[in-house]
Design a protein around this motif. Sequence first.
Motif, PDB file in Angstrom:
ATOM      1  N   VAL A  40       0.824  -1.117   0.640  1.00 22.17           N
ATOM      2  CA  VAL A  40      -0.190  -0.332   0.034  1.00 22.17           C
ATOM      3  C   VAL A  40       1.181   1.316  -0.055  1.00 22.17           C
ATOM      4  CG1 VAL A  40      -1.898  -1.258   1.326  1.00 22.17           C
ATOM      5  CG2 VAL A  40      -0.529  -0.221   2.804  1.00 22.17           C
ATOM      6  N   SER A  41       0.456   2.146  -0.552  1.00 20.80           N
ATOM      7  CA  SER A  41       0.489   4.142  -0.429  1.00 20.80           C
ATOM      8  C   SER A  41       0.311   4.360   0.677  1.00 20.80           C
ATOM      9  CB  SER A  41       1.535   4.608  -2.021  1.00 20.80           C
ATOM     10  OG  SER A  41      -0.018   5.239  -2.152  1.00 20.80           O
ATOM     11  N   VAL A  42       0.745   5.692   1.250  1.00 19.12           N
ATOM     12  CA  VAL A  42      -0.139   5.974   1.629  1.00 19.12           C
ATOM     13  C   VAL A  42       0.370   8.040   1.525  1.00 19.12           C
ATOM     14  CG1 VAL A  42       0.386   7.115   4.238  1.00 19.12           C
ATOM     15  CG2 VAL A  42       1.413   5.072   3.486  1.00 19.12           C
ATOM     16  N   ASN A  43      -0.562   8.146   1.458  1.00 16.27           N
ATOM     17  CA  ASN A  43      -1.478   9.765   1.185  1.00 16.27           C
ATOM     18  C   ASN A  43      -1.553  10.793   1.981  1.00 16.27           C
ATOM     19  OD1 ASN A  43      -1.392   9.389  -2.324  1.00 16.27           O
ATOM     20  ND2 ASN A  43      -2.380   7.462  -1.139  1.00 16.27           N
ATOM     21  N   PRO A  44      -1.409  12.367   1.479  1.00 10.09           N
ATOM     22  CA  PRO A  44      -2.082  12.974   2.850  1.00 10.09           C
ATOM     23  C   PRO A  44      -3.685  12.744   3.234  1.00 10.09           C
ATOM     24  CG  PRO A  44      -0.876  14.296   0.750  1.00 10.09           C
ATOM     25  CD  PRO A  44      -0.730  12.712   0.695  1.00 10.09           C
ATOM     26  N   VAL A  45      -4.584  12.263   2.179  1.00 10.87           N
ATOM     27  CA  VAL A  45      -5.788  11.808   2.610  1.00 10.87           C
ATOM     28  C   VAL A  45      -5.819  11.103   4.085  1.00 10.87           C
ATOM     29  CG1 VAL A  45      -6.217   9.710   0.802  1.00 10.87           C
ATOM     30  CG2 VAL A  45      -8.171  11.400   2.185  1.00 10.87           C
ATOM     31  N   ASP A  46      -4.696  10.178   3.720  1.00 10.86           N
ATOM     32  CA  ASP A  46      -4.839   8.826   5.099  1.00 10.86           C
ATOM     33  C   ASP A  46      -4.552   9.464   6.416  1.00 10.86           C
ATOM     34  OD1 ASP A  46      -3.254   5.845   3.743  1.00 10.86           O
ATOM     35  OD2 ASP A  46      -4.184   7.590   2.569  1.00 10.86           O
ATOM     36  N   TYR A  47      -3.975  10.551   6.676  1.00  9.90           N
ATOM     37  CA  TYR A  47      -3.580  11.654   7.457  1.00  9.90           C
ATOM     38  C   TYR A  47      -4.571  12.231   7.823  1.00  9.90           C
ATOM     39  CZ  TYR A  47      -0.796  15.668   5.789  1.00  9.90           C
ATOM     40  OH  TYR A  47      -0.672  16.962   4.919  1.00  9.90           O
ATOM     41  N   LYS A  48      -5.338  12.934   7.260  1.00  9.99           N
ATOM     42  CA  LYS A  48      -6.663  13.546   6.863  1.00  9.99           C
ATOM     43  C   LYS A  48      -7.735  13.180   7.724  1.00  9.99           C
ATOM     44  CE  LYS A  48      -5.098  16.588   3.488  1.00  9.99           C
ATOM     45  NZ  LYS A  48      -5.164  17.534   2.380  1.00  9.99           N
ATOM     46  N   ILE A  49      -7.746  11.988   7.586  1.00  8.20           N
ATOM     47  CA  ILE A  49      -9.108  11.401   7.583  1.00  8.20           C
ATOM     48  C   ILE A  49      -8.179  10.437   9.457  1.00  8.20           C
ATOM     49  CG2 ILE A  49     -10.191   8.605   7.582  1.00  8.20           C
ATOM     50  CD1 ILE A  49     -10.578   9.187   4.935  1.00  8.20           C
ATOM     51  N   ARG A  50      -7.361  10.154   9.427  1.00 12.18           N
ATOM     52  CA  ARG A  50      -6.885  10.026  10.918  1.00 12.18           C
ATOM     53  C   ARG A  50      -7.073  10.847  11.603  1.00 12.18           C
ATOM     54  NH1 ARG A  50      -2.089  10.664  11.374  1.00 12.18           N
ATOM     55  NH2 ARG A  50      -2.713  11.842  13.077  1.00 12.18           N
ATOM     56  N   GLN A  51      -7.142  12.146  10.955  1.00  7.00           N
ATOM     57  CA  GLN A  51      -7.048  13.370  12.246  1.00  7.00           C
ATOM     58  C   GLN A  51      -7.789  13.851  12.567  1.00  7.00           C
ATOM     59  OE1 GLN A  51      -4.314  16.072  10.204  1.00  7.00           O
ATOM     60  NE2 GLN A  51      -2.167  15.191  10.867  1.00  7.00           N
ATOM     61  N   ASN A  52      -9.181  13.352  11.223  1.00  3.96           N
ATOM     62  CA  ASN A  52     -10.288  13.850  11.873  1.00  3.96           C
ATOM     63  C   ASN A  52     -11.423  12.627  12.016  1.00  3.96           C
ATOM     64  OD1 ASN A  52      -9.915  16.518  11.865  1.00  3.96           O
ATOM     65  ND2 ASN A  52      -8.829  15.730   9.735  1.00  3.96           N
ATOM     66  N   ALA A  53     -11.350  11.505  11.593  1.00  2.54           N
ATOM     67  CA  ALA A  53     -12.683  10.386  12.154  1.00  2.54           C
ATOM     68  C   ALA A  53     -13.657  10.343  12.992  1.00  2.54           C
ATOM     69  CB  ALA A  53     -12.335   9.170  10.781  1.00  2.54           C
ATOM     70  N   ALA A  54     -12.494  10.646  14.373  1.00  8.63           N
ATOM     71  CA  ALA A  54     -12.365  10.104  15.700  1.00  8.63           C
ATOM     72  C   ALA A  54     -12.541  10.512  16.596  1.00  8.63           C
ATOM     73  CB  ALA A  54     -12.215   8.594  15.962  1.00  8.63           C
ATOM     74  N   LYS A  55     -12.674  12.074  15.993  1.00 10.42           N
ATOM     75  CA  LYS A  55     -12.449  13.395  16.943  1.00 10.42           C
ATOM     76  C   LYS A  55     -13.524  13.238  18.744  1.00 10.42           C
ATOM     77  CE  LYS A  55      -9.760  16.999  15.351  1.00 10.42           C
ATOM     78  NZ  LYS A  55     -10.226  18.720  13.947  1.00 10.42           N
ATOM     79  N   ASP A  56     -12.535  12.700  19.640  1.00  5.27           N
ATOM     80  CA  ASP A  56     -13.853  13.435  20.945  1.00  5.27           C
ATOM     81  C   ASP A  56     -14.975  12.158  20.753  1.00  5.27           C
ATOM     82  OD1 ASP A  56     -12.121  15.531  21.031  1.00  5.27           O
ATOM     83  OD2 ASP A  56     -14.088  17.002  19.199  1.00  5.27           O
ATOM     84  N   THR A  57     -14.194  11.161  20.413  1.00  9.15           N
ATOM     85  CA  THR A  57     -14.985   9.982  20.438  1.00  9.15           C
ATOM     86  C   THR A  57     -14.281   8.659  20.961  1.00  9.15           C
ATOM     87  OG1 THR A  57     -16.772   8.821  19.766  1.00  9.15           O
ATOM     88  CG2 THR A  57     -15.443   9.331  17.810  1.00  9.15           C
ATOM     89  N   VAL A  58     -14.779   7.487  20.556  1.00  8.47           N
ATOM     90  CA  VAL A  58     -13.380   5.979  20.690  1.00  8.47           C
ATOM     91  C   VAL A  58     -14.519   5.359  19.859  1.00  8.47           C
ATOM     92  CG1 VAL A  58     -12.234   4.468  22.050  1.00  8.47           C
ATOM     93  CG2 VAL A  58     -12.790   6.940  23.181  1.00  8.47           C
ATOM     94  N   LEU A  59     -14.367   5.151  19.257  1.00  8.14           N
ATOM     95  CA  LEU A  59     -14.881   3.402  17.698  1.00  8.14           C
ATOM     96  C   LEU A  59     -15.272   2.357  18.835  1.00  8.14           C
ATOM     97  CD1 LEU A  59     -13.408   4.583  14.402  1.00  8.14           C
ATOM     98  CD2 LEU A  59     -15.789   6.146  16.008  1.00  8.14           C
ATOM     99  N   GLU A  60     -16.152   1.920  18.224  1.00  8.47           N
ATOM    100  CA  GLU A  60     -16.505   0.454  18.859  1.00  8.47           C
ATOM    101  C   GLU A  60     -15.952  -0.433  18.270  1.00  8.47           C
ATOM    102  OE1 GLU A  60     -20.282  -0.691  19.390  1.00  8.47           O
ATOM    103  OE2 GLU A  60     -20.765   0.605  20.968  1.00  8.47           O
TER     104      GLU A  60
END
Length: 337
Positions: A40-60
């Motif tokens: 796999v390659s890593v793109n800016p979209v990866d870290y942007k989603i990691r930074q924002n997809a679960a803000k102030d929450t903990v996913l089950e």
Amino acid sequence: MKAVGFKTSLPISDPNSFIDVEIDQPTPTGHNLLVKVRAVSVNPVDYKIRQNAAKDTVLEQPKVIGWDAVGVVEAVGEAVTLFREGDEVYYAGDITKPGSNAEYQLVDERIVGKKPTTLTDEAAAAIPLTALTAWEIFFDRMRLSRERDQNKTLLIIGGAGGVGSIAIQMAKKLLGLTVIATASRPETMEWCQNLGADYVVNHRNLVDEVRNAGFQYVDYIVDFVDTNQYWDAMADLIKPQGHIASITGSATPIPLNKIKGKSVTFSWELMYTRSNFQTEDMVEQHHILNQVADLLDQGVLQGTLTQTLHGLSAENLKKAHAQLESGTTIGKLVIKY
């Protein structure tokens, strides 16, 4: 199966920013392929989603991301017609579905292409997202053609990044444009020149740099860095009746009135539009990836891989994201499983 994910959005320096997990192996249905992922390659979209997809929450359940992959088809859904078991494939995937940071992944056949036969797994994994983005911005959004646009001028803001690295090549080799790329360090300037840029200018003083290179205006501009940051410069440099396109979004509204007097066209490009909305022409990404594979195998285009990490692990994903977040990556970074 083994995967790497996260349950909450944390700084990449946090030990839990990525975690190694075991999740169920999916079963393909419909148009889906089950792919055993090799790289796999890593793109800016990866870290942007990691930074924002679960803000102030903990996913089950851990969220698995990653949107560039090479692998082998292990099984197919009942509606699949484009591939069969054993085919080597590459793709950028679907941002609404679980990603490629796992041993196996489901992906719709209509956004998958045949892997370039002359490239290693890691070199091929570096291509899909950036190639689809550059292809769509030139041919679908700006509707450029060699017959009409050869020798016209194109300014690429962000020439040494992942998208810029393949865009320079497409603009030169496929469209015959005069390419002006931005870069600021000796190593990034050399990278852009080696890929075919006719001129390399410093983005820190963009208007003066382009004018000093001999261009009062340019016919086309593509922004791969920051629409807001460069908007005034782009509005100044674009030729009357020219076209500006961007992939970067905007933190604040863009003052389009600045290009009204020149009758300039502005376009957004998001390569996930087709999969997000299941558009009628979604299969175009299959065709684009196949065309790009042929161009790579013919030597018309060259790979953009510059760094490889080995092994699917939280530790390697942390290293890769930290590198991308630094903003200094040249070309593409890949993790080989």
